[in-house]
Motif scaffolding. Structure first.
Motif, PDB file in Angstrom:
ATOM      1  N   UNK A   1      -0.924  -3.583   7.997  1.00  0.00           N
ATOM      2  CA  UNK A   1      -0.599  -4.715   8.877  1.00  0.00           C
ATOM      3  C   UNK A   1       0.403  -5.688   8.255  1.00  0.00           C
ATOM      4  N   UNK A   2       0.309  -5.900   6.941  1.00  0.00           N
ATOM      5  CA  UNK A   2       1.242  -6.808   6.265  1.00  0.00           C
ATOM      6  C   UNK A   2       2.628  -6.176   6.175  1.00  0.00           C
ATOM      7  N   UNK A   3       2.666  -4.906   5.812  1.00  0.00           N
ATOM      8  CA  UNK A   3       3.947  -4.201   5.732  1.00  0.00           C
ATOM      9  C   UNK A   3       4.643  -4.196   7.095  1.00  0.00           C
ATOM     10  N   UNK A   4       3.868  -3.959   8.135  1.00  0.00           N
ATOM     11  CA  UNK A   4       4.418  -3.914   9.491  1.00  0.00           C
ATOM     12  C   UNK A   4       4.917  -5.291   9.927  1.00  0.00           C
ATOM     13  N   UNK A   5       4.140  -6.323   9.616  1.00  0.00           N
ATOM     14  CA  UNK A   5       4.503  -7.689  10.010  1.00  0.00           C
ATOM     15  C   UNK A   5       5.848  -8.097   9.435  1.00  0.00           C
ATOM     16  N   UNK A   6       6.081  -7.742   8.169  1.00  0.00           N
ATOM     17  CA  UNK A   6       7.315  -8.155   7.500  1.00  0.00           C
ATOM     18  C   UNK A   6       8.370  -7.046   7.464  1.00  0.00           C
ATOM     19  N   UNK A   7       8.094  -5.970   8.188  1.00  0.00           N
ATOM     20  CA  UNK A   7       9.043  -4.856   8.296  1.00  0.00           C
ATOM     21  C   UNK A   7       9.439  -4.315   6.923  1.00  0.00           C
ATOM     22  N   UNK A   8       8.430  -4.143   6.062  1.00  0.00           N
ATOM     23  CA  UNK A   8       8.670  -3.662   4.708  1.00  0.00           C
ATOM     24  C   UNK A   8       8.429  -2.156   4.627  1.00  0.00           C
ATOM     25  N   UNK A   9       9.391  -1.403   4.128  1.00  0.00           N
ATOM     26  CA  UNK A   9       9.177   0.041   3.960  1.00  0.00           C
ATOM     27  C   UNK A   9       8.266   0.323   2.772  1.00  0.00           C
ATOM     28  N   UNK A  10       7.577   1.434   2.827  1.00  0.00           N
ATOM     29  CA  UNK A  10       6.703   1.837   1.723  1.00  0.00           C
ATOM     30  C   UNK A  10       6.537   3.349   1.759  1.00  0.00           C
ATOM     31  N   UNK A  11       6.108   3.898   0.638  1.00  0.00           N
ATOM     32  CA  UNK A  11       5.810   5.327   0.562  1.00  0.00           C
ATOM     33  C   UNK A  11       4.354   5.502   0.150  1.00  0.00           C
ATOM     34  N   UNK A  12       3.622   6.307   0.912  1.00  0.00           N
ATOM     35  CA  UNK A  12       2.232   6.618   0.596  1.00  0.00           C
ATOM     36  C   UNK A  12       2.172   8.001  -0.035  1.00  0.00           C
ATOM     37  N   UNK A  13       1.574   8.085  -1.210  1.00  0.00           N
ATOM     38  CA  UNK A  13       1.396   9.374  -1.867  1.00  0.00           C
ATOM     39  C   UNK A  13      -0.039   9.839  -1.630  1.00  0.00           C
ATOM     40  N   UNK A  14      -0.147  10.884  -0.828  1.00  0.00           N
ATOM     41  CA  UNK A  14      -1.430  11.357  -0.318  1.00  0.00           C
ATOM     42  C   UNK A  14      -1.869  12.629  -1.033  1.00  0.00           C
ATOM     43  N   UNK A  15      -3.144  12.679  -1.448  1.00  0.00           N
ATOM     44  CA  UNK A  15      -3.669  13.989  -1.850  1.00  0.00           C
ATOM     45  C   UNK A  15      -4.489  14.514  -0.679  1.00  0.00           C
ATOM     46  N   UNK A  16      -4.111  15.694  -0.239  1.00  0.00           N
ATOM     47  CA  UNK A  16      -4.513  16.173   1.082  1.00  0.00           C
ATOM     48  C   UNK A  16      -6.010  16.432   1.230  1.00  0.00           C
ATOM     49  N   UNK A  17      -6.702  16.796   0.153  1.00  0.00           N
ATOM     50  CA  UNK A  17      -8.140  17.054   0.256  1.00  0.00           C
ATOM     51  C   UNK A  17      -8.917  15.801   0.662  1.00  0.00           C
ATOM     52  N   UNK A  18      -8.327  14.629   0.447  1.00  0.00           N
ATOM     53  CA  UNK A  18      -9.024  13.367   0.706  1.00  0.00           C
ATOM     54  C   UNK A  18      -8.880  12.915   2.158  1.00  0.00           C
ATOM     55  N   UNK A  19      -7.863  13.406   2.851  1.00  0.00           N
ATOM     56  CA  UNK A  19      -7.623  12.969   4.230  1.00  0.00           C
ATOM     57  C   UNK A  19      -8.792  13.397   5.120  1.00  0.00           C
ATOM     58  N   UNK A  20      -9.353  12.426   5.847  1.00  0.00           N
ATOM     59  CA  UNK A  20     -10.479  12.640   6.764  1.00  0.00           C
ATOM     60  C   UNK A  20     -11.728  13.172   6.057  1.00  0.00           C
ATOM     61  N   UNK A  21     -11.839  12.909   4.762  1.00  0.00           N
ATOM     62  CA  UNK A  21     -13.004  13.380   4.010  1.00  0.00           C
ATOM     63  C   UNK A  21     -14.234  12.530   4.291  1.00  0.00           C
ATOM     64  N   UNK A  22     -14.048  11.201   4.366  1.00  0.00           N
ATOM     65  CA  UNK A  22     -15.164  10.296   4.640  1.00  0.00           C
ATOM     66  C   UNK A  22     -14.633   9.000   5.246  1.00  0.00           C
ATOM     67  N   UNK A  23     -15.506   8.014   5.389  1.00  0.00           N
ATOM     68  CA  UNK A  23     -15.112   6.762   6.043  1.00  0.00           C
ATOM     69  C   UNK A  23     -14.120   5.949   5.224  1.00  0.00           C
TER      70      UNK A  23
END
Length: 242
Positions: A17-39
């Protein structure tokens, strides 16, 4: 460039929400086993939504494993096959899920070797990010892009100092970047490029702790050699020279 690792839900609920508000670009480094693993994990839907607002996705392997470490009873061939899969397959999964090319890779824990680095390049990434706590220059090698670790308890003054930190260009580092060295008394350092340096303005850290270094102004070599009474323990070290 702002980077955020792993893929925790807080990236979406707090940072985004903060990045979007100020139109700041960012890069997320994701490890795929963790996506949708838990809450606590990001979902693919949330990732794709963030991509519509200046958020780029990079790979952080499949499982966020330490790529230097062998598993118990694992020989070289099995180790090689496993880490290659971590590097190659994570890119394939991300690209299939987000529908865009994944250009960048970040080492889990910031550790690597020449073998690991070469596998990342072979996988087709265009840049690699380490965790050296240094700033970059226009001449920084894209296969060794530095990052500054910024934690929640950092003060504004400390953050400003990080932004204003002057990178040091080197013509040589020793041991070679990412090398696995068995000598616990190995000399560690670099040859600084150009200019005159005052040793009083230089600083050297080993694993985050300041060390007493030697500096030769004639060849601009800055180095640290462990004492025989206090050799290096067998682990990975990040060396910072500022």
């Amino acid at each position: 460039v702002i980077t955020i690792d792993d893929g925790f839900k807080s990236t979406y609920t707090l940072a985004y929400p903060i990045l979007k508000k100020y139109n700041l670009p960012a890069t997320l480094f994701i490890y795929t086993d963790f996506v949708e693993k838990n809450s606590s994990s990001l979902t693919w839907k949330e990732i794709r939504e963030m991509m519509q607002n200046n958020i780029e996705i990079g790979s952080h392997t499949l499982s966020h494993c330490n790529l230097l470490r062998y598993k118990e009873n694992e020989d070289y061939d099995k180790y090689f096959s496993r880490i290659k899969k971590e590097i190659f397959l994570s890119k394939e999964i991300l690209e299939s899920k987000i529908g865009e090319k994944v250009k960048f890779f970040a080492y889990p824990y910031g550790v690597y070797s020449p073998l690991i680095k070469n596998l990342v390049i072979q996988a087709g990434y265009e840049g690699i990010l380490n965790a050296h706590n240094m700033n970059n220059t226009i001449n920084t090698n894209p296969w060794s892009l530095n990052r500054q670790n910024v934690f929640g308890n950092i003060s504004l003054n400390s953050f400003v100092k990080i932004l204003n930190q002057r990178p040091l260009n080197t013509s040589q580092i020793f041991p070679y970047d990412g090398i696995i060295e068995s000598n616990q008394l190995v000399k560690i350092g670099a040859i600084l490029e150009g200019g005159n340096y005052d040793a009083k303005t230089l600083s050297m850290k080993l694993g985050g702790a300041k060390v007493k270094f030697d500096f030769n102004p004639e060849n601009r070599e800055i180095s640290f050699t462990p004492d025989s009474l206090k050799p290096l323990i067998k682990k990975s070290y990040i060396v910072n020279i500022t």
